[in-house]
Design a protein around this motif. Structure first.
Motif: not given
Length: 532
Positions: A89, A138, A176, A322, A325, A344
């Protein structure tokens, strides 16, 4: 064979490998020392029990905590350093991370350089490490002068559902920024790679954009660059003046060998870089090299990291989880005037860990049943520097880490925020209602995102390194791991380490080696090697 080189780099993690990549086209004779070897490509690379439970690729050495109790650090000595096992990340630090910020635990100090000094190097590092992401999603992200090199990784069905419902309750989840190099990103004529065991695992496919794959491998295609593995840098030796390091004493297969150089670059990781300077004490530097300030080893920071697993009625069949976030609480919250941190989705926990949680929460359920119920989150809050959190050496030369948590209130409140999110999600979708929570926090043995032991700054009395990450006390020694951090924000540090290594390499090329910019043709040649 001569033992003299123009430049010696010690360590092959994100900092050392990136530095090697940038310096390789200069034609200077470069020696890279790595205390470990290559991680073999074997079926055990993706065996959770072998990798996580048995620690197949972790060192067997003991470090000691503040009470002098031994612990086995969760670190890796191998080509590529800890980046071989990281989750890739790759975040930029926020503009505020470079400023003084008040926290529950005290003050996070400002950096002597601000975000503007790093923005261009972040862009270079994102290209170098093949970062997938999406600008503008974000809510905490800093400004950027370019888009991400590649689009974000696609969400799997459960994550799409979470993303949509989190937006319905007023959150701004985002993809992410992930460093991966996938064949499907570049061609339709190769088989796609499906990522699964990733966080904490070496990658058999070399799709993870780690230091070795993206930087060290292309650097080593240059004849002027040499790598020595299983080469432990025991001490740095100064010349008669005590103002320069002239040699490094290296232990190779039980034999001690000296290598000399004009420039030394240290990138052993925050704890081991500090330990190397302390081990190198001599008559002119009785407290350790570069330690006239008594700051070597001090201000160790470890992010407050931990896992919360939500056991729900929603079926989770994600393979690569994964990808999402949450940074809505990075600068605070309606009920928190101080920053909390970020959350996350992480790679799926290993069977041993999920079964351990299930023993208490759901006795009798199988791993397959528990896995379908679980959604795994990784939470990070900022640790703050403290003079008393420090790395020292015991009388026998082993490493002692005196560490007490700071700012832990933020981490506890961040956990509460995630649980509040699921209460609200449960009001939208009954399958998210009545969550049972499992989890764990990393302690000092986790060595989570270790940084800060050789901070940089303008004042030699309060810092170890100058603004170019050269030691104040020594003319020819630079440091490019995370030990230079004055503070650490709450985002993963790897991209900042790489960006800083590129910045320091530029300084070496332009101001120390006096070569001017490395030619565009040379850089393109190295980039071609990286992509071949």
């Amino acid at each position: 064979m001569t033992n003299h080189y123009d430049i010696i780099i010690i360590g092959t993690g994100s900092g050392g490998s990136t530095m090697a990549y940038k310096l390789a086209p200069t034609g200077k004779r470069i020696l890279i020392l790595e205390r470990g070897g290559f991680i073999p490509k074997e079926k055990e690379n993706w065996d959770p029990h072998e990798v996580v439970t048995n620690g197949r690729y972790r060192p067997k050495e003991d470090w000691y905590d503040k009470d002098d109790k031994p612990f086995k650090p969760f670190i890796h000595y191998n080509v590529g350093g800890n980046s071989k096992m990281y989750g890739a990340a790759l975040f930029r630090f926020r503009e505020s991370d470079f400023e003084e910020v008040k926290h529950y635990g005290g003050i996070s100090p400002q950096w002597p350089l601000k975000y503007d000094a790093y923005e261009n190097y972040y862009e270079q590092a994102e290209k170098l490490y093949s970062v997938h992401g999406k600008r503008g999603a974000d809510p905490s992200e800093p400004y950027a002068n370019a888009e991400y090199p590649l689009p974000p990784l696609a969400y799997e069905p459960l994550i799409k559902d979470l993303d949509g419902k989190m937006k319905q309750i007023g959150l701004r989840p985002f993809p992410l920024p992930m460093g991966v190099k996938l064949p499907q990103d570049y061609t339709a004529t190769e088989a796609p790679v499906v990522l699964e065991n990733f966080d904490g695992f070496p990658d058999l496919t070399d799709s993870k954009a780690d230091g070795q794959v993206m930087c060290l491998r292309p650097a080593l295609k240059n004849k002027n660059v040499t790598l020595m593995t299983h080469a432990y840098a025991e001490r740095l030796l100064t010349d008669a003046s005590g103002e320069r390091v002239s040699e490094v004493l290296v232990l190779i297969n039980g034999e001690k060998i000296k290598f000399s150089a004009d420039i030394f670059v240290v990138a052993c990781g925050a704890v081991n870089s500090a330990a190397l300077f302390l081990r190198s004490a001599n008559e002119m530097h009785p407290a350790g090299l570069a330690n006239s300030s008594d700051q070597v080893g001090r201000n160790l920071m470890l992010h407050h990291n931990g896992c919360l697993v939500a056991f729900t009625r929603k079926k989770n069949d994600c393979v690569f989880q994964k990808s999402l976030g949450i940074a809505d609480f990075y600068h605070g919250a309606g009920d928190s005037e101080f920053p909390l941190g970020e959350i996350q989705l992480m790679g799926r926990n290993d069977p041993d860990t999920i079964n351990w949680m299930g023993e208490t929460l759901f006795p009798g359920k199988s791993y397959a049943e528990l896995k379908e119920m679980s959604i795994d989150f990784w939470l990070t809050a900022e640790d703050l520097p403290s003079q008393n959190n420090r790395v020292t050496l015991r009388n026998d030369g082993t490493i002692k880490v005196n560490y007490t948590r700071t700012n832990y209130t933020a981490f506890l409140k961040l956990k509460g925020k995630l649980k509040e999110i699921f209460v609200k999600l449960g009001e939208l979708d009954a399958d998210y209602k009545d969550v049972k929570w499992g989890g764990y926090d990393l302690d000092v043995s986790g060595m989570s995102h270790q940084n800060g032991t050789l901070r940089f700054g303008n004042d030699p009395k309060t810092s170890v390194l100058d603004l170019n990450c050269k030691t104040h006390d020594l003319e020819n020694v630079y440091v490019v791991d995370a030990s230079f951090f004055p503070s650490c924000g709450a985002f993963n540090p790897a991209l900042t380490i790489a960006a800083n290594a590129l910045r320091v390499a530029d300084h070496l090329i332009n101001e120390v080696l006096k070569m001017g910019s490395v030619s565009k043709k040379e850089v393109m040649e190295v980039e071609c090697l990286c992509n071949s």
